[in-house]
Design a protein around this motif. Sequence first.
Motif, PDB file in Angstrom:
ATOM      1  N   TYR A   1       0.844  -1.187   0.000  1.00  0.00           N
ATOM      2  CA  TYR A   1       0.000   0.000   0.000  1.00  0.00           C
ATOM      3  C   TYR A   1       0.884   1.242   0.000  1.00  0.00           C
ATOM      4  CZ  TYR A   1       1.198   1.553   4.634  1.00  0.00           C
ATOM      5  OH  TYR A   1       1.880   2.042   5.695  1.00  0.00           O
ATOM      6  N   LEU A   2       0.321   2.330  -0.423  1.00  0.00           N
ATOM      7  CA  LEU A   2       0.991   3.629  -0.349  1.00  0.00           C
ATOM      8  C   LEU A   2      -0.031   4.686   0.018  1.00  0.00           C
ATOM      9  CD1 LEU A   2       3.292   3.781  -3.481  1.00  0.00           C
ATOM     10  CD2 LEU A   2       4.013   3.619  -1.119  1.00  0.00           C
ATOM     11  N   SER A   3       0.425   5.678   0.695  1.00  0.00           N
ATOM     12  CA  SER A   3      -0.414   6.840   0.961  1.00  0.00           C
ATOM     13  C   SER A   3      -0.037   7.919  -0.040  1.00  0.00           C
ATOM     14  CB  SER A   3      -0.185   7.328   2.388  1.00  0.00           C
ATOM     15  OG  SER A   3      -0.554   6.303   3.296  1.00  0.00           O
ATOM     16  N   PRO A   4      -0.908   8.886  -0.286  1.00  0.00           N
ATOM     17  CA  PRO A   4      -0.653   9.893  -1.311  1.00  0.00           C
ATOM     18  C   PRO A   4       0.689  10.593  -1.166  1.00  0.00           C
ATOM     19  CG  PRO A   4      -2.914  10.031  -0.552  1.00  0.00           C
ATOM     20  CD  PRO A   4      -2.236   9.044   0.339  1.00  0.00           C
ATOM     21  N   VAL A   5       1.141  10.797   0.082  1.00  0.00           N
ATOM     22  CA  VAL A   5       2.371  11.538   0.283  1.00  0.00           C
ATOM     23  C   VAL A   5       3.575  10.811  -0.301  1.00  0.00           C
ATOM     24  CG1 VAL A   5       2.921  10.524   2.534  1.00  0.00           C
ATOM     25  CG2 VAL A   5       3.686  12.851   1.993  1.00  0.00           C
ATOM     26  N   TYR A   6       3.445   9.492  -0.505  1.00  0.00           N
ATOM     27  CA  TYR A   6       4.580   8.699  -0.991  1.00  0.00           C
ATOM     28  C   TYR A   6       4.527   8.429  -2.503  1.00  0.00           C
ATOM     29  CZ  TYR A   6       5.146   7.863   3.980  1.00  0.00           C
ATOM     30  OH  TYR A   6       5.302   8.026   5.321  1.00  0.00           O
ATOM     31  N   GLU A   7       3.477   8.886  -3.170  1.00  0.00           N
ATOM     32  CA  GLU A   7       3.303   8.559  -4.578  1.00  0.00           C
ATOM     33  C   GLU A   7       4.393   9.145  -5.452  1.00  0.00           C
ATOM     34  OE1 GLU A   7      -0.455   9.189  -6.342  1.00  0.00           O
ATOM     35  OE2 GLU A   7      -1.591   8.322  -4.699  1.00  0.00           O
ATOM     36  N   SER A   8       4.962  10.274  -5.046  1.00  0.00           N
ATOM     37  CA  SER A   8       5.945  10.950  -5.901  1.00  0.00           C
ATOM     38  C   SER A   8       7.369  10.471  -5.660  1.00  0.00           C
ATOM     39  CB  SER A   8       5.873  12.463  -5.667  1.00  0.00           C
ATOM     40  OG  SER A   8       6.179  12.760  -4.311  1.00  0.00           O
ATOM     41  N   LEU A   9       7.577   9.544  -4.722  1.00  0.00           N
ATOM     42  CA  LEU A   9       8.921   9.068  -4.434  1.00  0.00           C
ATOM     43  C   LEU A   9       9.446   8.211  -5.577  1.00  0.00           C
ATOM     44  CD1 LEU A   9       8.769   8.034  -0.669  1.00  0.00           C
ATOM     45  CD2 LEU A   9       9.592  10.167  -1.657  1.00  0.00           C
ATOM     46  N   THR A  10      10.734   8.368  -5.868  1.00  0.00           N
ATOM     47  CA  THR A  10      11.363   7.501  -6.856  1.00  0.00           C
ATOM     48  C   THR A  10      11.650   6.153  -6.222  1.00  0.00           C
ATOM     49  OG1 THR A  10      13.614   8.145  -6.275  1.00  0.00           O
ATOM     50  CG2 THR A  10      12.462   9.500  -7.924  1.00  0.00           C
ATOM     51  N   LEU A  11      11.974   5.183  -7.058  1.00  0.00           N
ATOM     52  CA  LEU A  11      12.347   3.857  -6.558  1.00  0.00           C
ATOM     53  C   LEU A  11      13.574   3.970  -5.661  1.00  0.00           C
ATOM     54  CD1 LEU A  11      12.169   0.790  -6.452  1.00  0.00           C
ATOM     55  CD2 LEU A  11      13.423   0.689  -8.615  1.00  0.00           C
ATOM     56  N   ASP A  12      14.561   4.766  -6.099  1.00  0.00           N
ATOM     57  CA  ASP A  12      15.769   4.942  -5.290  1.00  0.00           C
ATOM     58  C   ASP A  12      15.434   5.481  -3.904  1.00  0.00           C
ATOM     59  OD1 ASP A  12      17.306   4.021  -7.310  1.00  0.00           O
ATOM     60  OD2 ASP A  12      18.187   5.948  -7.867  1.00  0.00           O
ATOM     61  N   GLU A  13      14.568   6.486  -3.846  1.00  0.00           N
ATOM     62  CA  GLU A  13      14.205   7.082  -2.566  1.00  0.00           C
ATOM     63  C   GLU A  13      13.481   6.079  -1.675  1.00  0.00           C
ATOM     64  OE1 GLU A  13      13.593  11.779  -3.766  1.00  0.00           O
ATOM     65  OE2 GLU A  13      12.032  10.325  -4.243  1.00  0.00           O
ATOM     66  N   THR A  14      12.621   5.285  -2.291  1.00  0.00           N
ATOM     67  CA  THR A  14      11.884   4.282  -1.523  1.00  0.00           C
ATOM     68  C   THR A  14      12.837   3.244  -0.940  1.00  0.00           C
ATOM     69  OG1 THR A  14       9.960   4.560  -2.969  1.00  0.00           O
ATOM     70  CG2 THR A  14      10.032   2.571  -1.628  1.00  0.00           C
ATOM     71  N   LEU A  15      13.772   2.763  -1.747  1.00  0.00           N
ATOM     72  CA  LEU A  15      14.714   1.751  -1.270  1.00  0.00           C
ATOM     73  C   LEU A  15      15.675   2.323  -0.228  1.00  0.00           C
ATOM     74  CD1 LEU A  15      15.536  -0.198  -4.563  1.00  0.00           C
ATOM     75  CD2 LEU A  15      13.979  -0.841  -2.718  1.00  0.00           C
ATOM     76  N   LEU A  16      16.075   3.566  -0.408  1.00  0.00           N
ATOM     77  CA  LEU A  16      16.951   4.190   0.591  1.00  0.00           C
ATOM     78  C   LEU A  16      16.235   4.312   1.937  1.00  0.00           C
ATOM     79  CD1 LEU A  16      18.734   6.984  -1.479  1.00  0.00           C
ATOM     80  CD2 LEU A  16      19.801   4.976  -0.412  1.00  0.00           C
ATOM     81  N   ASN A  17      14.967   4.649   1.901  1.00  0.00           N
ATOM     82  CA  ASN A  17      14.196   4.715   3.141  1.00  0.00           C
ATOM     83  C   ASN A  17      14.023   3.332   3.765  1.00  0.00           C
ATOM     84  OD1 ASN A  17      13.242   7.496   3.854  1.00  0.00           O
ATOM     85  ND2 ASN A  17      12.600   7.463   1.717  1.00  0.00           N
ATOM     86  N   LEU A  18      13.890   2.314   2.935  1.00  0.00           N
ATOM     87  CA  LEU A  18      13.832   0.945   3.452  1.00  0.00           C
ATOM     88  C   LEU A  18      15.151   0.596   4.144  1.00  0.00           C
ATOM     89  CD1 LEU A  18      12.418  -1.823   3.684  1.00  0.00           C
ATOM     90  CD2 LEU A  18      13.399  -2.400   1.445  1.00  0.00           C
ATOM     91  N   GLY A  19      16.266   1.003   3.523  1.00  0.00           N
ATOM     92  CA  GLY A  19      17.569   0.771   4.137  1.00  0.00           C
ATOM     93  C   GLY A  19      17.719   1.481   5.462  1.00  0.00           C
ATOM     94  N   LYS A  20      17.264   2.735   5.515  1.00  0.00           N
ATOM     95  CA  LYS A  20      17.338   3.503   6.770  1.00  0.00           C
ATOM     96  C   LYS A  20      16.470   2.861   7.853  1.00  0.00           C
ATOM     97  CE  LYS A  20      18.168   7.985   4.528  1.00  0.00           C
ATOM     98  NZ  LYS A  20      17.590   9.325   4.232  1.00  0.00           N
ATOM     99  N   ALA A  21      15.307   2.363   7.450  1.00  0.00           N
ATOM    100  CA  ALA A  21      14.405   1.733   8.412  1.00  0.00           C
ATOM    101  C   ALA A  21      15.007   0.452   8.983  1.00  0.00           C
ATOM    102  CB  ALA A  21      13.062   1.438   7.758  1.00  0.00           C
ATOM    103  N   SER A  22      15.744  -0.282   8.137  1.00  0.00           N
ATOM    104  CA  SER A  22      16.391  -1.503   8.632  1.00  0.00           C
ATOM    105  C   SER A  22      17.573  -1.164   9.530  1.00  0.00           C
ATOM    106  CB  SER A  22      16.844  -2.382   7.460  1.00  0.00           C
ATOM    107  OG  SER A  22      17.836  -1.729   6.683  1.00  0.00           O
TER     108      SER A  22
END
Length: 393
Positions: free
Chosen positions: A127-148
């Motif tokens: 799922y995604l919320s509207p605030v995350y729709e504009s994120l690039t794949l790179d940004e999404t994966l980097l945030n996943l890395g930070k979360a881990s």
Amino acid sequence: MTMTIKPVPKDQLSAQAVERGLLLREYMDATELTDSQLPWDDLHTVLMGLFGEVGSIMATAKKHVRENEAYSGYQQAVEEEFGDTLWYFTALCRRLGTGVDTVVSEAVHQDVHEKYIAAIDSPAISYLSPVYESLTLDETLLNLGKASAALFGIENLNEQTRGLLCAFSAWYLRALRAMNLGFVKIVRMNIEKTHGRFLDPDVANLPVFDNEFPNEEKLPHFFKIEITDRKIGQCYLQWNGVFIGDPLTDNILDPDGYRYHDVFHLAHAAILHWSPTFRDLIKQKRKSNPTIDEAEDGGRAIVVEEGLTAWIFSRAKHLNYFEGQNSISFDLLKVVKQFVQGYEVENCPLKLWEEAILKGYEVFRQVRKNNGGIVIGNREARTIKYKPMGEKG
């Protein structure tokens, strides 16, 4: 890379939430059987595994960007990495005394924006919320890395820890959606993979491959193969007093015993119930079925087995031919699975492959040490053993 998602009607959200919970509880139960591989009281090992798998997701994604269509195995590779990541995250939640199903539900519930469910498959949980729709794949994966990375240092379950777990869950789900992956498929693949790798197979349900063929086209249920070494450095095989195959040498400047490599084909025949090379040696191909004879027992299948055997041997040489080992690296076994893809033996679980390789090398070391001997295969028991030449019994 931008992402757009169509909202699912609100009256469908509760039904999907139920399906989501059921799927995750099923996954928790299934993977608990494979979780004995890691220490229960050491979170660091699990956390390092989780962080490593997230890194593998990033590496696979970047490789796909770099090589594009040349990276033919991208889909399977990235699905596997997401599955392994979920396995470690589930193991982490289990050690903290909570369920991954609960954590994921909280991650979705706590989002302050309207929820959107990605209808990639059912029951999907991306799922995604509207605030995350504009994120690039790179940004999404980097945030996943930070979360881990943020999970390092946790020791027990408290309000802060639960927030970190929920944050990781959220970015995991967003990464799935960003890469257009179906969660159900990833879950099913990971259960099959981990069960096949870590759990002893159910012997009654293992593939046999030639049960429906006449006896003269079956691999023998019990066999004794005599291996003799002559002074000129050639190795000979005898079955029922008849020489089979050609005499072999090591075919290398630095002798390493590869002339005895038919032992590995015998291990494949006894334990996996598969060896196009051994079938060819004893002239028991399944010719009554031209399709099977061509596709499973033909020259290409023989080359695949020979190539796989040579590749494993090149690795085994650097590991003292697996002496003293009771397991084989997952990476090696995954390559084995890729090698035999498309052939009947791909239905054998990795645990059975591990058994065939380790037992085959156990016999090989004895044959090599004694410059020959007798190899005894028993397909009923799926065993292969060594007996010195001249020993009674």
